[in-house]
Enzyme design. Structure first.
Site, PDB file in Angstrom:
ATOM      1  N   HIS A  46       0.872  -1.178   0.000  1.00  0.00           N
ATOM      2  CA  HIS A  46       0.000   0.000   0.000  1.00  0.00           C
ATOM      3  C   HIS A  46       0.903   1.220   0.000  1.00  0.00           C
ATOM      4  O   HIS A  46       1.981   1.215   0.604  1.00  0.00           O
ATOM      5  CB  HIS A  46      -0.898   0.029   1.226  1.00  0.00           C
ATOM      6  CG  HIS A  46      -1.615   1.326   1.419  1.00  0.00           C
ATOM      7  ND1 HIS A  46      -2.706   1.696   0.656  1.00  0.00           N
ATOM      8  CD2 HIS A  46      -1.363   2.364   2.275  1.00  0.00           C
ATOM      9  CE1 HIS A  46      -3.109   2.901   1.051  1.00  0.00           C
ATOM     10  NE2 HIS A  46      -2.320   3.320   2.028  1.00  0.00           N
ATOM     11  N   CYS A 115      -4.593   1.766  -4.808  1.00  0.00           N
ATOM     12  CA  CYS A 115      -3.914   2.900  -4.183  1.00  0.00           C
ATOM     13  C   CYS A 115      -2.583   3.210  -4.865  1.00  0.00           C
ATOM     14  O   CYS A 115      -2.168   4.377  -4.951  1.00  0.00           O
ATOM     15  CB  CYS A 115      -3.691   2.605  -2.706  1.00  0.00           C
ATOM     16  SG  CYS A 115      -2.759   1.082  -2.406  1.00  0.00           S
TER      17      CYS A 115
END
Length: 276
Positions: A46, A115
């Site tokens: 992430h 993301c």
């Protein structure tokens, strides 16, 4: 003539007048591990983009959001990478506002728009540089042909050519599908035929109400007769079993078994004596 002297050693170099523009602002990529891993060429990551003490990222449902640097939820902070610089906060804010409609909450896809794709687009627009390729390599592999053809349906959501049926497995607010257990035609307790639906109704009246009405009658009719017949048959079976036990032990006679069979309403031949 005026003698010429060379520059004095140790003197400060001539500096240009300072400009009124602000100093460049660093654009930092914060990387998190989503699982315990030792990545070599790729991994489950992430990312968020940090600018002046605020980190911006992208998630399903929330869309573009901000948080404290290096403290994103559901991830273990791994490293910070300086991607480049931006001239001002106004420029960074302008690019962020331009990207928000593209990265709204419903457009999130683990494979096709995650993301890391947001971080890539934001850093590219601010600095002209891409994030390291290993950060989003797994997702790019999932988009490649023919791997994308083998993806489960819930992972195909967000694909450029996704069909309307390619939706996530779990959708908020969708009622569960109830299986249809009983359906067809058959005979009711009264002997009449009726068609049964999935709800258990037969010609407008449920089979349970008919069964209860049949056994609740007190006029000696069908329900009482059915119970009496069942009790009589049970008693006869018990008597025959007792006689058979006496026969095996040598205490019973053939005439006794014949009487029990006559009382049961059915004629059964006497059991042979295996020791006789």
């Amino acid at each position: 003539s005026v003698p010429h002297f060379g520059p004095v050693q140790g003197a400060l170099p001539h500096s240009r007048p300072s400009s009124c523009s602000a100093m460049p602002i660093e654009v930092i990529l914060n990387v998190y591990d989503l699982i315990e891993q030792t990545p070599i060429c790729c991994g489950f990551f992430h990312t968020g983009v940090e600018i002046l003490g605020t980190e911006y990222s992208f998630a399903g449902g929330a869309g573009v959001f901000d948080c404290r640097p290096r403290s994103a939820p559901d991830g273990n902070f791994r490293e910070s990478i300086v991607i480049g610089t931006v001239e001002s906060t106004a420029a960074a804010r302008s690019v962020l506002d331009r990207l928000r409609p593209e990265f709204h909450g419903d457009s999130y896809s683990l494979i096709f728009q995650n993301c890391n794709d947001f971080s890539e687009a934001y850093c590219k627009a601010l600095t002209g540089r891409n994030i390291p390729g290993r950060i989003n390599r797994l997702a790019r592999m999932g988009r490649a042909w023919p791997i994308r053809l083998c993806l489960p349906r819930h992972l195909k959501a967000g694909a450029p050519n996704a069909s309307p049926g390619d939706t996530p497995l779990l959708q908020r607010g969708s009622p569960p599908v109830q299986p249809r257990l009983f359906q067809g035609a058959g005979q009711t307790l009264s002997g009449s035929s009726g068609s049964f639906s999935a709800s258990g109704a037969a010609d407008g009246e449920s089979w349970w109400s008919r069964l209860r009405a049949r056994f609740s009658r007190g006029d000696g009719g069908g329900g009482a007769a059915l119970v009496a017949s069942s009790e009589q048959g049970s008693s006869a079976r018990e008597l025959r079993a007792a006689a058979a036990a006496r026969r095996l032990s040598g205490e019973g006679t053939d005439s006794e078994v014949g009487q029990i069979n006559a009382g049961g309403g059915r004629s059964v031949a006497p059991m042979p004596n295996p020791w006789g």
